[in-house]
Design a protein around this motif. Sequence first.
Motif, PDB file in Angstrom:
ATOM      1  N   GLY A 129       0.814  -1.208   0.000  1.00 41.15           N
ATOM      2  CA  GLY A 129       0.000   0.000   0.000  1.00 41.15           C
ATOM      3  C   GLY A 129       0.849   1.258   0.000  1.00 41.15           C
ATOM      4  O   GLY A 129       2.054   1.229   0.263  1.00 41.15           O
ATOM      5  N   CYS A 130       0.210   2.363  -0.294  1.00 32.79           N
ATOM      6  CA  CYS A 130       0.935   3.620  -0.530  1.00 32.79           C
ATOM      7  C   CYS A 130       0.335   4.758   0.288  1.00 32.79           C
ATOM      8  O   CYS A 130      -0.886   4.878   0.414  1.00 32.79           O
ATOM      9  CB  CYS A 130       0.876   3.948  -2.020  1.00 32.79           C
ATOM     10  N   TYR A 131       1.208   5.589   0.843  1.00 32.30           N
ATOM     11  CA  TYR A 131       0.827   6.810   1.559  1.00 32.30           C
ATOM     12  C   TYR A 131       1.259   8.013   0.726  1.00 32.30           C
ATOM     13  O   TYR A 131       2.378   8.044   0.190  1.00 32.30           O
ATOM     14  CB  TYR A 131       1.525   6.852   2.916  1.00 32.30           C
ATOM     15  N   ALA A 132       0.378   8.998   0.578  1.00 33.15           N
ATOM     16  CA  ALA A 132       0.705  10.202  -0.183  1.00 33.15           C
ATOM     17  C   ALA A 132       0.218  11.421   0.580  1.00 33.15           C
ATOM     18  O   ALA A 132      -0.935  11.462   1.022  1.00 33.15           O
ATOM     19  CB  ALA A 132       0.076  10.159  -1.565  1.00 33.15           C
ATOM     20  N   ALA A 133       1.094  12.400   0.737  1.00 37.21           N
ATOM     21  CA  ALA A 133       0.749  13.620   1.471  1.00 37.21           C
ATOM     22  C   ALA A 133       0.980  14.835   0.590  1.00 37.21           C
ATOM     23  O   ALA A 133       2.074  15.010   0.023  1.00 37.21           O
ATOM     24  CB  ALA A 133       1.586  13.740   2.745  1.00 37.21           C
ATOM     25  N   ASN A 134      -0.034  15.682   0.467  1.00 30.32           N
ATOM     26  CA  ASN A 134       0.092  16.940  -0.254  1.00 30.32           C
ATOM     27  C   ASN A 134       0.487  18.030   0.739  1.00 30.32           C
ATOM     28  O   ASN A 134      -0.206  18.270   1.731  1.00 30.32           O
ATOM     29  CB  ASN A 134      -1.228  17.310  -0.926  1.00 30.32           C
ATOM     30  N   LEU A 135       1.611  18.704   0.472  1.00 32.09           N
ATOM     31  CA  LEU A 135       2.144  19.738   1.348  1.00 32.09           C
ATOM     32  C   LEU A 135       2.447  20.982   0.521  1.00 32.09           C
ATOM     33  O   LEU A 135       2.384  20.959  -0.706  1.00 32.09           O
ATOM     34  CB  LEU A 135       3.438  19.246   2.023  1.00 32.09           C
ATOM     35  N   ALA A 136       2.787  22.068   1.198  1.00 33.24           N
ATOM     36  CA  ALA A 136       3.179  23.284   0.494  1.00 33.24           C
ATOM     37  C   ALA A 136       4.341  23.936   1.231  1.00 33.24           C
ATOM     38  O   ALA A 136       4.381  23.953   2.470  1.00 33.24           O
ATOM     39  CB  ALA A 136       2.002  24.257   0.390  1.00 33.24           C
ATOM     40  N   ASP A 137       5.287  24.468   0.458  1.00 37.38           N
ATOM     41  CA  ASP A 137       6.482  25.067   1.054  1.00 37.38           C
ATOM     42  C   ASP A 137       7.170  25.934   0.010  1.00 37.38           C
ATOM     43  O   ASP A 137       6.775  25.963  -1.170  1.00 37.38           O
ATOM     44  CB  ASP A 137       7.420  23.964   1.551  1.00 37.38           C
ATOM     45  N   SER A 138       8.207  26.649   0.450  1.00 36.37           N
ATOM     46  CA  SER A 138       9.047  27.438  -0.450  1.00 36.37           C
ATOM     47  C   SER A 138      10.457  27.439   0.110  1.00 36.37           C
ATOM     48  O   SER A 138      10.730  26.862   1.170  1.00 36.37           O
ATOM     49  CB  SER A 138       8.513  28.870  -0.578  1.00 36.37           C
ATOM     50  N   ALA A 139      11.381  28.094  -0.604  1.00 34.06           N
ATOM     51  CA  ALA A 139      12.781  28.138  -0.173  1.00 34.06           C
ATOM     52  C   ALA A 139      12.875  28.606   1.277  1.00 34.06           C
ATOM     53  O   ALA A 139      12.138  29.509   1.675  1.00 34.06           O
ATOM     54  CB  ALA A 139      13.566  29.077  -1.087  1.00 34.06           C
ATOM     55  N   PRO A 149       2.735  23.570  12.277  1.00 34.32           N
ATOM     56  CA  PRO A 149       1.983  23.645  11.007  1.00 34.32           C
ATOM     57  C   PRO A 149       2.912  23.984   9.851  1.00 34.32           C
ATOM     58  O   PRO A 149       4.045  24.447  10.045  1.00 34.32           O
ATOM     59  CB  PRO A 149       0.968  24.774  11.260  1.00 34.32           C
ATOM     60  N   SER A 150       2.429  23.774   8.646  1.00 39.79           N
ATOM     61  CA  SER A 150       3.197  24.163   7.472  1.00 39.79           C
ATOM     62  C   SER A 150       3.348  25.675   7.425  1.00 39.79           C
ATOM     63  O   SER A 150       2.586  26.413   8.056  1.00 39.79           O
ATOM     64  CB  SER A 150       2.493  23.665   6.207  1.00 39.79           C
ATOM     65  N   PRO A 151       4.346  26.180   6.688  1.00 35.78           N
ATOM     66  CA  PRO A 151       4.576  27.629   6.651  1.00 35.78           C
ATOM     67  C   PRO A 151       3.427  28.392   6.006  1.00 35.78           C
ATOM     68  O   PRO A 151       2.725  27.881   5.131  1.00 35.78           O
ATOM     69  CB  PRO A 151       5.861  27.765   5.837  1.00 35.78           C
ATOM     70  N   THR A 152       3.254  29.616   6.465  1.00 33.15           N
ATOM     71  CA  THR A 152       2.210  30.479   5.909  1.00 33.15           C
ATOM     72  C   THR A 152       2.584  30.909   4.493  1.00 33.15           C
ATOM     73  O   THR A 152       3.708  31.387   4.258  1.00 33.15           O
ATOM     74  CB  THR A 152       2.038  31.732   6.784  1.00 33.15           C
ATOM     75  N   PRO A 153       1.700  30.722   3.527  1.00 35.07           N
ATOM     76  CA  PRO A 153       2.022  31.127   2.155  1.00 35.07           C
ATOM     77  C   PRO A 153       2.180  32.644   2.055  1.00 35.07           C
ATOM     78  O   PRO A 153       1.557  33.397   2.825  1.00 35.07           O
ATOM     79  CB  PRO A 153       0.818  30.669   1.345  1.00 35.07           C
ATOM     80  N   PRO A 154       2.994  33.107   1.123  1.00 33.77           N
ATOM     81  CA  PRO A 154       3.043  34.548   0.880  1.00 33.77           C
ATOM     82  C   PRO A 154       1.683  35.044   0.395  1.00 33.77           C
ATOM     83  O   PRO A 154       0.891  34.277  -0.178  1.00 33.77           O
ATOM     84  CB  PRO A 154       4.105  34.705  -0.200  1.00 33.77           C
ATOM     85  N   GLN A 155       1.389  36.291   0.639  1.00 37.41           N
ATOM     86  CA  GLN A 155       0.097  36.852   0.271  1.00 37.41           C
ATOM     87  C   GLN A 155      -0.152  36.661  -1.224  1.00 37.41           C
ATOM     88  O   GLN A 155       0.702  36.955  -2.068  1.00 37.41           O
ATOM     89  CB  GLN A 155       0.037  38.330   0.619  1.00 37.41           C
ATOM     90  N   GLY A 156      -1.339  36.097  -1.527  1.00 36.58           N
ATOM     91  CA  GLY A 156      -1.717  35.908  -2.915  1.00 36.58           C
ATOM     92  C   GLY A 156      -1.212  34.637  -3.546  1.00 36.58           C
ATOM     93  O   GLY A 156      -1.471  34.393  -4.734  1.00 36.58           O
ATOM     94  N   ALA A 157      -0.508  33.774  -2.771  1.00 34.66           N
ATOM     95  CA  ALA A 157       0.061  32.550  -3.360  1.00 34.66           C
ATOM     96  C   ALA A 157      -1.015  31.645  -3.928  1.00 34.66           C
ATOM     97  O   ALA A 157      -0.844  31.057  -4.988  1.00 34.66           O
ATOM     98  CB  ALA A 157       0.882  31.811  -2.308  1.00 34.66           C
TER      99      ALA A 157
END
Length: 274
Positions: A166-176, A262-270
């Motif tokens: 079986g497979c685990y998949a996680a959708n995340l968001a990040d930047s440099a 928590p994951s990092p806060t996206p830049p405004q308008g991302a």
Amino acid sequence: MLRETAFGTAKLMPDLDCEGGWLLTLDGTPQSYVDLRDPTHLEFEYTRRLGHLTDALAPTGRPLDALHLGGGALTLPRYLAATRPGSRQRVAEADGPLVDLVAEVLPWTGQGIEVTVGDAREVLRDTPAGSTDLVVADVFRGSLTPAHLTSTEFVALAAAALRPGGCYAANLADSAPLDFARAQAATVRSVFAHCCLVAEPSVLRGRRFGNLLLIGSGEPLPVQPLARRLAADPFPARLVADEELRRLVRGAHPVTDEHARPSPTPPQGAFSIG
């Protein structure tokens, strides 16, 4: 249609350029896109990458048992129901009023999809061991992944729920400099023997904020078939595995419940739309 939900203001809007298309936003942040006429139409880039993964996991058309943590408008469950008829799918969504809104406007009855209102980790904890082929973690509170869904303890619960292979998949968001994504990759690698990361090249190079898909399994992943599908996508993505992934996560440490953030806060308008 506008509605106040448990976590913000949800809006379901028809796509005037696509008959049957609907966009779900929460406080202005896009959450899901559903095409009722063609559930195989995956509008968002990260959703298409999840679709490519499900296509590569098993022979064409073979049903899968799937647990989706985070529901939105049920884009991926609808896709699996269309491409793999007979799949048994359970969705955990913490926002009850949002579930009611989606059921009212975009019903999913008769597709083998069961929706449970509850916290993703609690639903995962109560899932019988070895009962599912696929666990997808795509949970955002607004634009952030909650901290309690980022730890080794959480990923271990996913591993326990999976059948062999079986497979685990996680959708995340990040930047440099990708500190969050690198720590999450280290976390998944600490639980699963096999792991890969998928992202648009500009995100991997730290040029912009964006989604990354982390995939883990106890057995070898379909890396080559998946990489081919990703490369042929209208918005190509790179698959990072093996030594390249080890180099990427070098110096990063697995995250435990004690230190989860928590994951990092996206830049405004991302991700916001007008």
